[in-house]
Design a protein around this motif. Sequence first.
Motif, PDB file in Angstrom:
ATOM      1  N   TRP A  51      36.824 -32.987  23.771  1.00 42.48           N
ATOM      2  CA  TRP A  51      37.832 -31.947  24.013  1.00 42.48           C
ATOM      3  C   TRP A  51      38.590 -31.706  22.720  1.00 42.48           C
ATOM      4  O   TRP A  51      39.312 -32.582  22.247  1.00 42.48           O
TER       5      TRP A  51
ATOM      6  N   LEU B 172      38.844 -23.100  19.590  1.00 46.07           N
ATOM      7  CA  LEU B 172      37.454 -22.715  19.358  1.00 46.07           C
ATOM      8  C   LEU B 172      37.244 -22.423  17.877  1.00 46.07           C
ATOM      9  O   LEU B 172      37.972 -21.623  17.289  1.00 46.07           O
TER      10      LEU B 172
ATOM     11  N   TYR C 264      34.237 -20.315  30.885  1.00 48.54           N
ATOM     12  CA  TYR C 264      33.049 -21.065  30.494  1.00 48.54           C
ATOM     13  C   TYR C 264      32.026 -20.116  29.894  1.00 48.54           C
ATOM     14  O   TYR C 264      31.548 -19.186  30.556  1.00 48.54           O
TER      15      TYR C 264
ATOM     16  N   ALA D 254      28.825 -32.878  23.134  1.00 47.35           N
ATOM     17  CA  ALA D 254      28.250 -32.730  21.801  1.00 47.35           C
ATOM     18  C   ALA D 254      27.856 -34.108  21.291  1.00 47.35           C
ATOM     19  O   ALA D 254      28.629 -35.052  21.408  1.00 47.35           O
TER      20      ALA D 254
ATOM     21  N   VAL E 283      35.861 -27.403  25.104  1.00 50.97           N
ATOM     22  CA  VAL E 283      35.487 -28.585  25.888  1.00 50.97           C
ATOM     23  C   VAL E 283      33.994 -28.525  26.187  1.00 50.97           C
ATOM     24  O   VAL E 283      33.486 -27.488  26.638  1.00 50.97           O
ATOM     25  N   GLY E 284      33.305 -29.634  25.958  1.00 52.12           N
ATOM     26  CA  GLY E 284      31.878 -29.658  26.272  1.00 52.12           C
ATOM     27  C   GLY E 284      31.291 -31.020  25.975  1.00 52.12           C
ATOM     28  O   GLY E 284      31.990 -32.034  25.936  1.00 52.12           O
TER      29      GLY E 284
ATOM     30  N   HIS F 297      36.470 -22.552  26.999  1.00 54.76           N
ATOM     31  CA  HIS F 297      37.562 -22.091  26.139  1.00 54.76           C
ATOM     32  C   HIS F 297      37.876 -20.641  26.480  1.00 54.76           C
ATOM     33  O   HIS F 297      36.951 -19.848  26.597  1.00 54.76           O
TER      34      HIS F 297
ATOM     35  N   TYR G 118      30.388 -24.002  26.394  1.00 54.71           N
ATOM     36  CA  TYR G 118      31.690 -24.652  26.248  1.00 54.71           C
ATOM     37  C   TYR G 118      32.727 -23.957  27.135  1.00 54.71           C
ATOM     38  O   TYR G 118      32.550 -22.811  27.565  1.00 54.71           O
TER      39      TYR G 118
ATOM     40  N   HIS H 254      33.742 -27.343  16.269  1.00 57.58           N
ATOM     41  CA  HIS H 254      34.482 -27.788  17.451  1.00 57.58           C
ATOM     42  C   HIS H 254      34.626 -26.610  18.404  1.00 57.58           C
ATOM     43  O   HIS H 254      35.224 -25.588  18.063  1.00 57.58           O
ATOM     44  N   LEU H 255      34.081 -26.785  19.613  1.00 59.59           N
ATOM     45  CA  LEU H 255      33.992 -25.669  20.561  1.00 59.59           C
ATOM     46  C   LEU H 255      34.652 -26.050  21.878  1.00 59.59           C
ATOM     47  O   LEU H 255      33.987 -26.437  22.841  1.00 59.59           O
TER      48      LEU H 255
ATOM     49  N   THR I  80      43.078 -25.719  24.346  1.00 55.58           N
ATOM     50  CA  THR I  80      41.817 -25.911  23.616  1.00 55.58           C
ATOM     51  C   THR I  80      41.818 -25.019  22.388  1.00 55.58           C
ATOM     52  O   THR I  80      42.601 -24.064  22.282  1.00 55.58           O
TER      53      THR I  80
ATOM     54  N   ARG J 168      26.015 -24.329  21.921  1.00 51.12           N
ATOM     55  CA  ARG J 168      26.057 -25.017  23.208  1.00 51.12           C
ATOM     56  C   ARG J 168      27.121 -24.363  24.089  1.00 51.12           C
ATOM     57  O   ARG J 168      28.105 -23.825  23.580  1.00 51.12           O
TER      58      ARG J 168
END
Length: 282
Positions: A173, A50, A20, A64, A61-62, A37, A35, A58-59, A48, A33
């Motif tokens: 995700w 990044l 994280y 958005a 999992v988070g 990964h 995330y 696209h980052l 995942t 933000r």
Amino acid sequence: MMTSSDTPVLRVAGRPVGRYVTRPELPARLSPRPYLHPVTTLSGTAVTELQPADHLHHLGVGVAVPDVEGRNFWGGRTYVRDQGPTEQDNHGAQRHAAFQLRDPDGFVEELRWMASGAELLRERRTVAATELTDSAWALDFTFSLTNVTAGALSIGSPATNGRPGAAYGGFFWRARKEETPPDVLTPDADGEERAHGRRAGWVALVGSSWTLVFAGATERTRQDPWFVRADEYPGVGSSLAHDQRLPVPPGDTVVRRVVTVVADGRLDRAGAAALVRKAVSP
């Protein structure tokens, strides 16, 4: 330079399954933000991506959101009605404030959603990793967004701004991209077209040697349709603003909880359903 305090590692049965990043060094255009990964299966397969070339914003999992009262917390271009995707200087950022709790299997975090120097939303994020079987674990992800301004806010999406089928925004995700797109399953349907934009108890992406099964874990979360991509890129989200904007009056809080099963191997419908039942508490 990031330290271990900036990048806690989630563990299941002693094995690392997720990293994280709380303070990413990213350009403003990507709506910086925190995330997760890489996120991996128990055997170590990454599930995942990044900043992939197809969507740099696209980052992993988070959370958005492309439109919070006109501010872009998704990254990239903003969809403008009757104009289309447009470059705008309207990007916000989610700022890590503090951890209220940190354990090897999860954390509770406070974040501030900032735009133009002002805080719009305050978030409490709770993340927990739980072992399900010797080949599957669950990521339990809850976010609570509170309007801390004196005025009304609303959350929108490209769909509510005039782009049909693009109701992304909320939990998201970005999954691993492979040569062949993943299969898509729901409890009663197959394929991206029959899963996207619809409500379902769960939706699964089945890759070459892994499966992700996403489930709304509260009644309110299950009311949100799924945003599903497989052919263009693999990704799944839960839509906060599907066909209309979501109002957030001053002091009000929006809460959503998504539990994701992360499994080695290719699950069938029955196997996915069984793990969701085990992962999501009644």
